[in-house]
Design a protein around this motif. Sequence first.
Motif, PDB file in Angstrom:
ATOM      1  N   UNK A 126       7.686  30.225  46.591  1.00  8.25           N
ATOM      2  CA  UNK A 126       7.640  31.594  46.081  1.00  8.25           C
ATOM      3  C   UNK A 126       6.658  31.675  44.923  1.00  8.25           C
ATOM      4  N   UNK A 127       6.690  30.686  44.053  1.00  6.64           N
ATOM      5  CA  UNK A 127       5.711  30.640  42.962  1.00  6.64           C
ATOM      6  C   UNK A 127       4.286  30.595  43.532  1.00  6.64           C
ATOM      7  N   UNK A 128       4.091  29.827  44.586  1.00 11.63           N
ATOM      8  CA  UNK A 128       2.778  29.734  45.234  1.00 11.63           C
ATOM      9  C   UNK A 128       2.317  31.100  45.726  1.00 11.63           C
ATOM     10  N   UNK A 129       3.236  31.854  46.331  1.00 10.49           N
ATOM     11  CA  UNK A 129       2.888  33.187  46.830  1.00 10.49           C
ATOM     12  C   UNK A 129       2.578  34.136  45.683  1.00 10.49           C
ATOM     13  N   UNK A 130       3.309  34.025  44.595  1.00 12.44           N
ATOM     14  CA  UNK A 130       3.033  34.865  43.429  1.00 12.44           C
ATOM     15  C   UNK A 130       1.651  34.565  42.869  1.00 12.44           C
ATOM     16  N   UNK A 131       1.321  33.274  42.759  1.00 13.62           N
ATOM     17  CA  UNK A 131       0.006  32.881  42.246  1.00 13.62           C
ATOM     18  C   UNK A 131      -1.110  33.413  43.134  1.00 13.62           C
ATOM     19  N   UNK A 132      -0.883  33.402  44.423  1.00 15.35           N
ATOM     20  CA  UNK A 132      -1.902  33.835  45.381  1.00 15.35           C
ATOM     21  C   UNK A 132      -2.063  35.352  45.386  1.00 15.35           C
ATOM     22  N   UNK A 133      -0.958  36.078  45.252  1.00 15.62           N
ATOM     23  CA  UNK A 133      -0.979  37.522  45.474  1.00 15.62           C
ATOM     24  C   UNK A 133      -1.096  38.361  44.210  1.00 15.62           C
ATOM     25  N   UNK A 134      -0.797  37.784  43.049  1.00 12.81           N
ATOM     26  CA  UNK A 134      -0.808  38.569  41.814  1.00 12.81           C
ATOM     27  C   UNK A 134      -2.228  39.021  41.471  1.00 12.81           C
ATOM     28  N   UNK A 135      -2.343  40.269  41.074  1.00 20.28           N
ATOM     29  CA  UNK A 135      -3.628  40.847  40.695  1.00 20.28           C
ATOM     30  C   UNK A 135      -3.557  41.350  39.253  1.00 20.28           C
ATOM     31  N   UNK A 136      -4.699  41.472  38.600  1.00 18.00           N
ATOM     32  CA  UNK A 136      -4.737  42.015  37.254  1.00 18.00           C
ATOM     33  C   UNK A 136      -4.135  41.053  36.238  1.00 18.00           C
ATOM     34  N   UNK A 137      -3.318  41.581  35.333  1.00 24.86           N
ATOM     35  CA  UNK A 137      -2.688  40.783  34.288  1.00 24.86           C
ATOM     36  C   UNK A 137      -1.779  39.732  34.915  1.00 24.86           C
ATOM     37  N   UNK A 138      -2.047  38.461  34.596  1.00 18.48           N
ATOM     38  CA  UNK A 138      -1.265  37.366  35.169  1.00 18.48           C
ATOM     39  C   UNK A 138      -0.440  36.633  34.103  1.00 18.48           C
ATOM     40  N   UNK A 139      -0.375  37.176  32.909  1.00 16.51           N
ATOM     41  CA  UNK A 139       0.327  36.496  31.823  1.00 16.51           C
ATOM     42  C   UNK A 139       1.803  36.284  32.160  1.00 16.51           C
ATOM     43  N   UNK A 140       2.399  37.208  32.892  1.00 16.29           N
ATOM     44  CA  UNK A 140       3.823  37.126  33.218  1.00 16.29           C
ATOM     45  C   UNK A 140       4.143  35.916  34.089  1.00 16.29           C
ATOM     46  N   UNK A 141       3.148  35.395  34.812  1.00 14.66           N
ATOM     47  CA  UNK A 141       3.384  34.251  35.695  1.00 14.66           C
ATOM     48  C   UNK A 141       3.863  33.014  34.932  1.00 14.66           C
ATOM     49  N   UNK A 142       3.534  32.929  33.647  1.00 16.46           N
ATOM     50  CA  UNK A 142       3.929  31.763  32.864  1.00 16.46           C
ATOM     51  C   UNK A 142       5.442  31.636  32.771  1.00 16.46           C
ATOM     52  N   UNK A 143       6.142  32.763  32.798  1.00 19.68           N
ATOM     53  CA  UNK A 143       7.605  32.735  32.716  1.00 19.68           C
ATOM     54  C   UNK A 143       8.245  32.263  34.019  1.00 19.68           C
ATOM     55  N   UNK A 144       7.550  32.403  35.122  1.00 17.31           N
ATOM     56  CA  UNK A 144       8.125  32.096  36.446  1.00 17.31           C
ATOM     57  C   UNK A 144       7.824  30.644  36.768  1.00 17.31           C
ATOM     58  N   UNK A 145       8.856  29.814  36.822  1.00 15.21           N
ATOM     59  CA  UNK A 145       8.681  28.377  36.998  1.00 15.21           C
ATOM     60  C   UNK A 145       9.310  27.915  38.311  1.00 15.21           C
ATOM     61  N   UNK A 146       8.689  26.965  38.999  1.00 17.45           N
ATOM     62  CA  UNK A 146       9.273  26.442  40.241  1.00 17.45           C
ATOM     63  C   UNK A 146      10.428  25.502  39.948  1.00 17.45           C
ATOM     64  N   UNK A 147      11.407  25.533  40.837  1.00 19.61           N
ATOM     65  CA  UNK A 147      12.538  24.608  40.707  1.00 19.61           C
ATOM     66  C   UNK A 147      13.187  24.445  42.066  1.00 19.61           C
ATOM     67  N   UNK A 148      13.897  23.314  42.225  1.00 19.05           N
ATOM     68  CA  UNK A 148      14.553  23.033  43.503  1.00 19.05           C
ATOM     69  C   UNK A 148      15.522  24.156  43.856  1.00 19.05           C
ATOM     70  N   UNK A 149      15.662  24.389  45.165  1.00 19.02           N
ATOM     71  CA  UNK A 149      16.513  25.485  45.610  1.00 19.02           C
ATOM     72  C   UNK A 149      15.828  26.818  45.341  1.00 19.02           C
ATOM     73  N   UNK A 150      16.606  27.809  44.972  1.00 15.89           N
ATOM     74  CA  UNK A 150      16.071  29.117  44.599  1.00 15.89           C
ATOM     75  C   UNK A 150      15.153  29.687  45.674  1.00 15.89           C
ATOM     76  N   UNK A 151      15.513  29.482  46.933  1.00 19.23           N
ATOM     77  CA  UNK A 151      14.658  29.944  48.021  1.00 19.23           C
ATOM     78  C   UNK A 151      15.080  31.297  48.586  1.00 19.23           C
ATOM     79  N   UNK A 152      16.143  31.878  48.041  1.00 20.10           N
ATOM     80  CA  UNK A 152      16.538  33.219  48.472  1.00 20.10           C
ATOM     81  C   UNK A 152      16.872  34.116  47.275  1.00 20.10           C
ATOM     82  N   UNK A 153      16.713  33.591  46.060  1.00 19.96           N
ATOM     83  CA  UNK A 153      16.990  34.382  44.876  1.00 19.96           C
ATOM     84  C   UNK A 153      16.109  33.914  43.723  1.00 19.96           C
TER      85      UNK A 153
END
Length: 224
Positions: A127-154
């Motif tokens: 999901x983080x990978x998709x966010x990195x690929x699809x996010x446009x414009x301001x990307x500062x918010x991406x720093x808060x979103x971190x990958x972790x095991x599980x979390x594949x539906x929420x």
Amino acid sequence: WQAMRPSRDRAWGHPALIDFLERFAASVPQVSRWPGILVGDMSQPRGGPMRTGHASHQVGLDADIWLTPSPGRAFTPQERESVSATMIVRPDRLDVDRKVWTADHLAVIRAAAQDANVERIFVNAAIKKALCRDAQGDRAWLAKVRPYWGHDYHMHVRLFCPKDSPDCRPQEPPPVGDGCGSELAWWFSDEVLHPKPSPTPQKPKPPLTLADLPAACTAVLDAR
């Protein structure tokens, strides 16, 4: 917003968390086509460690927000117990399922990350990978979103410590950058996706006792 799995009795939180969920749920239809949100585990009535499922969610500042939109109507009690969240990640774990992933998912996660009270959001690495690929414009918010095991539906949302909670310990600040570089690529390496079994079996963890918990937990139990 609707709290799912009420029989688990994990829909409790600090007033700051409830305020955030109400505010965020109202904002979701403004940024996406979702009518509202579905919320999984928050915390137990008196906080503390759970017997199953989580190492966090102990202080009333965490909420699992499903990456499945609310249907636009109130679920029946039976539906709140039985309706399943949508799997977002492909079976090979290398990316999101393009048949499921939409621009609305990105918009909802971005709105949560841009909230000033949100300290961290955990999602599956795909999901983080998709966010990195699809996010446009301001990307500062991406720093808060971190990958972790599980979390594949929420997404697991964690709030900053409230000012009136001096015993609350903040998390370490995220690394500099949007988290879309080599640190993300590691999550798709063979050692992560296909880990080799340990040559020595792990010893079972000893049971958790009251002595292992902060002193404040004793006060909570004594007040029951």
